[in-house]
Each structure stands twice: as structure tokens, then as C-alpha cells.
Design a protein around this motif. Structure first.
Motif, mmCIF file in Angstrom:
data_model
loop_
_atom_site.group_PDB
_atom_site.id
_atom_site.type_symbol
_atom_site.label_atom_id
_atom_site.label_comp_id
_atom_site.label_asym_id
_atom_site.label_seq_id
_atom_site.Cartn_x
_atom_site.Cartn_y
_atom_site.Cartn_z
ATOM 1 N N PRO A 218 0.809 -1.224 0.000
ATOM 2 C CA PRO A 218 0.000 0.000 0.000
ATOM 3 C C PRO A 218 0.842 1.273 0.000
ATOM 4 N N LEU A 219 0.171 2.377 -0.342
ATOM 5 C CA LEU A 219 0.747 3.725 -0.258
ATOM 6 C C LEU A 219 -0.019 4.505 0.807
ATOM 7 N N ASN A 220 -0.017 3.990 2.012
ATOM 8 C CA ASN A 220 -0.819 4.572 3.081
ATOM 9 C C ASN A 220 -0.112 5.718 3.794
ATOM 10 N N ASP A 221 -0.910 6.576 4.438
ATOM 11 C CA ASP A 221 -0.423 7.565 5.406
ATOM 12 C C ASP A 221 0.645 8.481 4.822
ATOM 13 N N ILE A 222 0.336 9.067 3.682
ATOM 14 C CA ILE A 222 1.264 9.980 3.010
ATOM 15 C C ILE A 222 0.686 11.392 3.050
ATOM 16 N N GLN A 223 1.534 12.355 3.396
ATOM 17 C CA GLN A 223 1.135 13.759 3.421
ATOM 18 C C GLN A 223 1.979 14.547 2.421
ATOM 19 N N LEU A 224 1.309 15.271 1.539
ATOM 20 C CA LEU A 224 1.966 16.159 0.580
ATOM 21 C C LEU A 224 1.355 17.538 0.775
ATOM 22 N N HIS A 225 2.138 18.479 1.257
ATOM 23 C CA HIS A 225 1.558 19.789 1.547
ATOM 24 C C HIS A 225 2.610 20.891 1.442
ATOM 25 N N ASP A 226 2.128 22.105 1.276
ATOM 26 C CA ASP A 226 2.983 23.292 1.200
ATOM 27 C C ASP A 226 4.074 23.134 0.146
ATOM 28 N N LEU A 227 3.699 22.553 -0.987
ATOM 29 C CA LEU A 227 4.614 22.393 -2.109
ATOM 30 C C LEU A 227 4.313 23.456 -3.164
ATOM 31 N N TYR A 228 5.360 23.944 -3.795
ATOM 32 C CA TYR A 228 5.230 24.891 -4.900
ATOM 33 C C TYR A 228 5.811 24.201 -6.125
ATOM 34 N N ILE A 229 4.923 23.667 -6.968
ATOM 35 C CA ILE A 229 5.334 22.928 -8.158
ATOM 36 C C ILE A 229 4.776 23.661 -9.362
ATOM 37 N N HIS A 230 5.653 24.089 -10.249
ATOM 38 C CA HIS A 230 5.198 24.953 -11.338
ATOM 39 C C HIS A 230 5.992 24.714 -12.613
ATOM 40 N N ASP A 231 5.346 25.010 -13.728
ATOM 41 C CA ASP A 231 5.993 24.978 -15.042
ATOM 42 C C ASP A 231 6.634 23.618 -15.317
ATOM 43 N N THR A 232 5.795 22.583 -15.269
ATOM 44 C CA THR A 232 6.239 21.226 -15.571
ATOM 45 C C THR A 232 5.737 20.821 -16.954
ATOM 46 N N ALA A 233 6.471 19.904 -17.598
ATOM 47 C CA ALA A 233 6.066 19.452 -18.924
ATOM 48 C C ALA A 233 4.794 18.617 -18.864
ATOM 49 N N SER A 234 4.606 17.893 -17.773
ATOM 50 C CA SER A 234 3.397 17.083 -17.624
ATOM 51 C C SER A 234 2.759 17.402 -16.274
ATOM 52 N N GLU A 235 2.440 16.401 -15.459
ATOM 53 C CA GLU A 235 1.733 16.645 -14.204
ATOM 54 C C GLU A 235 2.626 17.318 -13.158
ATOM 55 N N ALA A 236 1.990 18.004 -12.211
ATOM 56 C CA ALA A 236 2.722 18.499 -11.047
ATOM 57 C C ALA A 236 2.910 17.365 -10.044
ATOM 58 N N ILE A 237 1.820 16.678 -9.699
ATOM 59 C CA ILE A 237 1.880 15.498 -8.827
ATOM 60 C C ILE A 237 1.233 14.333 -9.557
ATOM 61 N N TYR A 238 1.955 13.217 -9.617
ATOM 62 C CA TYR A 238 1.455 11.982 -10.226
ATOM 63 C C TYR A 238 1.588 10.905 -9.156
ATOM 64 N N PHE A 239 0.452 10.550 -8.550
ATOM 65 C CA PHE A 239 0.442 9.647 -7.401
ATOM 66 C C PHE A 239 -0.262 8.352 -7.772
ATOM 67 N N GLY A 240 0.393 7.210 -7.485
ATOM 68 C CA GLY A 240 -0.226 5.917 -7.686
ATOM 69 C C GLY A 240 -0.044 5.378 -9.087
ATOM 70 N N SER A 241 -0.839 4.354 -9.406
ATOM 71 C CA SER A 241 -0.678 3.620 -10.659
ATOM 72 C C SER A 241 -1.938 3.691 -11.508
ATOM 73 N N THR A 242 -1.737 3.828 -12.817
ATOM 74 C CA THR A 242 -2.842 3.778 -13.777
ATOM 75 C C THR A 242 -2.766 2.515 -14.632
ATOM 76 N N GLN A 243 -1.991 1.528 -14.186
ATOM 77 C CA GLN A 243 -1.731 0.348 -15.009
ATOM 78 C C GLN A 243 -2.738 -0.777 -14.814
ATOM 79 N N GLY A 244 -3.794 -0.547 -14.055
ATOM 80 C CA GLY A 244 -4.783 -1.592 -13.837
ATOM 81 C C GLY A 244 -4.473 -2.419 -12.607
ATOM 82 N N ALA A 245 -5.490 -3.140 -12.111
ATOM 83 C CA ALA A 245 -5.348 -3.919 -10.884
ATOM 84 C C ALA A 245 -4.301 -5.025 -11.048
ATOM 85 N N PRO A 246 -3.580 -5.318 -9.934
ATOM 86 C CA PRO A 246 -3.679 -4.673 -8.627
ATOM 87 C C PRO A 246 -2.871 -3.373 -8.575
ATOM 88 N N THR A 247 -3.388 -2.410 -7.828
ATOM 89 C CA THR A 247 -2.708 -1.130 -7.664
ATOM 90 C C THR A 247 -2.431 -0.896 -6.182
#
Length: 542
Positions: A218-247
Motif C-alpha cells: 500500500p501507499l498509506n499515510d502519506i502527506q503532501l503539503h505546502d509544495l510549490y510545483i510549477h511549469d512542468t512538462a506534464s503533471e505536477a503530482i502523479y500519485f499511484g498507478s494507472t496500469q490496472g489492478a492490482p494497484t
């Protein structure tokens, strides 16, 4: 120290609704309360890593093996010396007790990650393994973290926070596969007070791989806060998997008080969320600005989220600017997941070229979804400019037929001639599994920020990432920019002096005027309806 600003500001609105909310020439920007020092307690036992080697690298893929003299069960501070690094790899971090977390921070000044131009390195910054650790650039003398000269946005100093965080990652768009920060095979950690910019792919990438038994931890109990993410080619935050189960199920994930700004594709892409997760008080601004030439088609929503099971809340966020949907949302439970109970409340959605919300995935009747007191405006169809076959959706929210669970729409506001949902003629009624009550179609007050630094009156959708060709449109036509067009190129802001085609901004000063960098003080303007409702960043402008 008092700083005086005379920067211009942007209203998050369509052009017809823009007003001037900039401070006067000698007027101070509003302040915010200062958080008390001592967040992580006294520094206790410490260990300082070696600084950059002759190549500018800090390569320690197994910190416990490399430094066996350290008691990794009880160490309080792991320091990264100030300096410029071309690469950092910190791996095999320890598993710690929740009441004795390891804090990783800068010492002696600012840590800057920036590769050399032309480098062939495979990544910029990798952190792997362990649990119950904190990665922070926060200045806190009581806790022994950060440095006084690099306080970031502390005390509401958002407008001067650029390049003033204790830890800064700048990939210079070196590679399309680079993350500003990649975190793998870890859980129960916290990341805060970092600046990440010009990532070749995502600003922050977090995932866990399947083990030899085929199971994904699992990816439990994660805190992401007070971040300044800017001017990226793709996402600012990419969390987890989009590849299908199991994730990797992410229970109790907390994402809050972040500025995710000017992203080529989605500002936030977060999936696999589980019980106790909460996404709140963030600003997701100017998502999908590379919609004409992104790495693939339809990667141009403001944000994307996917949930698996349990109670999950999205509230008091600002979603401003997109090309596709303002939110691409999916429900995708896996075997053994708890029934879904998802709430979207008190969010502000504005300014895109297609749909407000797409709701996809598969659920049964046991799930529950509530959309309450959200506001929608600026849904002005224009998606056919790149996708000619696209049609005006004529609704704010659309869903897949595979969703069989009840969906409640309650006391939302929306502006414009669209229906709230297909089959509803007004703000109340029933259409299939959708029940609406007390929703209002009428003017929605534009949400204004304290200051963005963009030219006065700039409409949200006016800002795009410069592209020579619209590679996602049929026949990949060249892009012609009208006089006054605003573009980002290599993290810099330009305005067209004249109409032009295929003129790279830095190389053509006669047709492109370089403008000051955006200041991104994206606190909600004080005294407004939205500030009174607590929508936007947690730092309240006073």
C-alpha cells in the motif's frame, strides 16, 4: 523585512469578467499568520551526508549500508549539505516508528538540484524505501530544519517565494522521462516546503511496485503539503498507478495547501485513493497548457482523480484552467475494497474548453457520491480547435453508464446555458441514479487571487505553452499566435508583440516580449465571498 510589490494580478475568470485586483504602487500585499516554530521538536541526534562529488552527485542508493555507524532507528535529522547537485539518489531509507520520525532537510543554505545542459543522466532526484520519514525544506530553527535565508512562503510571503525554498529541484526540461522528485517503495511519509520546476515529466512521482508474490504494497499515510510545483512538462503530482489492478491502495493520503501551477498536462493526477484520504485547500491553476502538443492526446484536463474504497473527501480546492475536463474522475474499486463514500464539497471550478466533470469507472449500488456547494463557471466550448470531431457536451457533469450507484447533487452553483446533468431541466429533479436538489443556475462570482503577476485582465485560458505545431490536431498544423498572446517557454513568460508563426520566443525578441516571471501569490483575495467560505489555500490573506 517589509517587501513592497507593484505587480499585476490575474482574476481567475473569463475575459468578460476580469477586474483589476492588484495592490497599489505603495501598498503592501496582505500577510498571513506565521506558523509557530518547533513543528518537529528539537533536532536531537544528527548526521550530515557528504556534499556533491566532483560530478555534482550525491549517490547513496543504500544509506544504511553506506553509513553503518549511524543508528538508523533513532537518528533525528539527516542533513543534506547546501550546494548545487546534478543528481541525488537516497535509497533504503529506514522503517521508523510513527512517534520517532526521521526528518531529512537541508543544512548550511539552499540545496539546489539542477543537471548540466546536455547531460544524458536517467533521472534527477530519487528517494526510495522506508517509512515514517519527512522530507522538508522548511526553515524552523527550533527543529533544526532549513535555513533562515530560504523560508519559502512562510508568513504568507508567496509573492517572493520563488527560488527561496530550502530545497529546490529544477530539471531544466532535460528529459521527457525525468521527475523533479521520484519516490518509490515507501509509505507513511511526509513531503513539504519544496519548490519543483521545469520537470521533463511530472514534478513529483510516487508509486510502489508489485513484489515477487505479485501483490502491491500500500501507499498509506502519506502527506503532501505546502509544495510549490510549477511549469512542468506534464503533471505536477502523479500519485499511484494507472496500469490496472492490482494497484497500491492509498489510505489516509492527505494533499493540502499546495500550489500546482502551469502544468503541461494535469496539475494533479492522483489515483488508488482509499479510506480516510483527503484532498483539500489546494490551488490547481493553469492545467493542460500544452494541450496542443502534449505527449499524447486528451492529457489536458485540469486534474484527474481515481478512488478505490472507503470515505474520501475533496473540499475547498480551486480548479482553474484546463482544456478538456476540469476534473476527470473515476471510481474503480478492486476486490476487497470497502464501499465507496465520496464527497466533493465547497470546491471552485472554472475556465475550460470542454466539460466540467467527467465521472467514469464502474460501481454497484453500494457506493455513494455527494457533490455539494461546488461552483462552476467559464465552461466555454472551444475544444474543436485541436479535436475537430469534439462536440459541446452541453452539460456541466457527465457520467458513464457503468456507474450504478446513487449520485447526489446538492446546492451547487453553475453559470451559463448548459444543463447541470443530462435529463435535468433545472437545479432539482431526478435522472436515473442522479438526484439533484437546491442547485442554482445563475451568475457565479469569479474567484480572485491576491496576485499572479500576469498582465492585468488576462483570461485564464489565454495562457498556453508555446508550440511550433499543434501536434495533436489533424495534419499537425503550425500554430499562429495573435498579437497579445501569452505563452510559457522554458519556464519563462512571453507576450506576442505581433502576430507570428513558428517564432521561438527567446530567439525572436522582435515578435516576443519577455515579461516578469509570475509571482503566484495564489491565496484567495481577502474580503471576497470565496475567502469567507475558506476556499483556496489554508494561508488566509489578512
Amino acid at each position: 523585512m517589509i517587501r513592497r510589490l507593484g505587480v499585476l494580478s490575474l482574476v481567475a475568470c473569463v475575459a468578460s469578467g476580469c477586474v483589476d485586483d492588484r495592490p497599489g504602487p505603495m501598498e503592501e500585499p496582505p500577510k498571513s499568520d506565521c506558523e509557530a516554530f518547533g513543528r518537529y521538536g528539537p533536532e536531537g541526534t544528527t548526521f550530515t551526508l557528504p556534499g556533491p562529488d566532483a560530478n555534482g552527485e550525491l549517490y547513496v542508493p543504500d544509506v544504511q549500508k553506506r553509513f553503518p555507524q549511524v543508528d538508523w532507528r533513532t537518528l533525528d535529522r539527516l542533513y543534506i549539505p547546501a550546494g548545487r547537485y546534478t543528481l541525488i539518489n537516497l535509497g533504503n531509507l529506514p522503517d521508523r516508528a510513527a512517534d520517532r520520525r526521521l526528518v531529512i532537510t537541508n543544512i548550511g543554505g539552499q540545496v539546489v538540484l539542477r543537471p548540466n545542459a546536455g547531460s544524458k543522466q536517467g533521472y534527477l532526484w530519487a528517494v526510495n524505501g522506508g517509512s515514517n520519514w519527512v522530507l522538508t525544506g522548511r526553515y524552523d530553527p527550533v527543529s533544526g530544519t532549513g535555513h533562515v535565508d530560504f523560508p519559502g512562503h512562510r508568513c504568507g510571503e508567496y509573492a517572493t517565494s520563488r527560488e527561496r525554498y530550502g530545497i529546490s529541484s529544477d530539471d531544466i526540461f532535460l528529459s521527457g522521462g525525468h521527475m523533479g522528485l521520484g519516490i518509490g517503495d515507501a509509505h507513511s511519509f511526509e513531503v513539504e516546503y519544496l519548490e519543483i520546476t521545469r520537470a521533463g515529466f511530472a514534478g513529483v512521482r510516487i508509486n510502489r511496485a508489485a513484489g515477487s508474490d505479485g501483490k502491491v504494497p500500500p501507499l498509506n499515510d502519506i502527506q503532501l503539503h505546502d509544495l510549490y510545483i510549477h511549469d512542468t512538462a506534464s503533471e505536477a503530482i502523479y500519485f499511484g498507478s494507472t496500469q490496472g489492478a492490482p494497484t497500491p491502495l492509498g489510505a489516509r493520503v492527505k494533499v493540502y495547501n499546495n500550489r500546482l501551477v502551469r502544468t503541461g498536462t494535469e496539475a494533479l493526477q492522483i489515483q488508488n485513493l482509499g479510506d480516510g484520504s483527503e484532498i483539500h485547500h489546494n490551488v490547481f491553476a493553469f492545467g493542460g497548457i500544452d494541450w496542443r502538443a502534449a505527449f499524447a492526446g486528451y492529457q489536458d484536463n485540469n486534474s484527474q482523480a481515481q478512488v478505490r474504497g472507503g470515505r474520501i473527501r475533496f473540499h475547498h480546492n480551486v480548479f482553474v484552467g484546463g482544456a478538456g475536463s476540469l476534473l476527470n474522475f473515476f471510481a474503480q474499486p478492486e476486490p476487497g475494497d470497502a464501499p465507496l463514500d465520496v464527497e466533493f464539497s465547497d470546491n471552485y471550478f472554472a475556465d475550460t474548453l470542454s466539460l466540467g466533470i467527467w465521472f467514469g469507472g464502474t460501481t454497484g449500488t453500494e457506493a455513494r457520491f455527494l457533490w455539494e456547494r461546488n461552483a462552476f463557471r467559464g465552461l466555454d466550448f472551444g475544444y474543436q480547435a485541436v479535436y475537430p470531431a469534439a462536440r459541446d457536451p452541453e452539460v456541466v457533469l457527465a457520467k458513464a453508464d457503468t456507474l450504478k450507484s446513487p449520485i447526489t447533487l446538492k446546492e451547487n452553483q453553475w453559470e451559463g446555458s448548459r444543463k447541470l446533468f443530462a435529463g435535468l431541466t433545472g437545479g432539482s429533479g431526478t435522472a436515473g441514479t442522479v438526484m439533484a436538489t437546491g442547485n442554482v443556475n445563475g451568475p457565479v462570482t469569479p474567484l480572485t487571487f491576491v496576485s499572479t503577476g500576469l498582465p492585468e485582465g488576462t483570461a485564464t485560458r489565454q495562457l498556453e505553452r508555446w508550440a511550433a505545431r499543434a501536434t495533436l490536431a489533424p495534419n499537425t498544423p503550425e500554430v499562429t499566435y495573435a498579437a497579445g498572446a501569452l505563452v510559457m517557454h522554458d519556464g519563462r513568460l512571453f507576450r506576442a508583440r505581433t502576430q507570428n508563426t513558428n517564432k521561438v520566443p527567446p530567439d525572436n525578441a522582435a515578435v516576443w516580449e519577455v515579461l516578469p516571471l509570475p509571482v503566484d501569490d495564489l491565496r484567495t483575495a481577502p474580503g471576497t465571498e470565496w475567502a469567507q467560505r475558506g476556499i483556496g489555500l489554508l494561508d488566509v490573506a489578512r
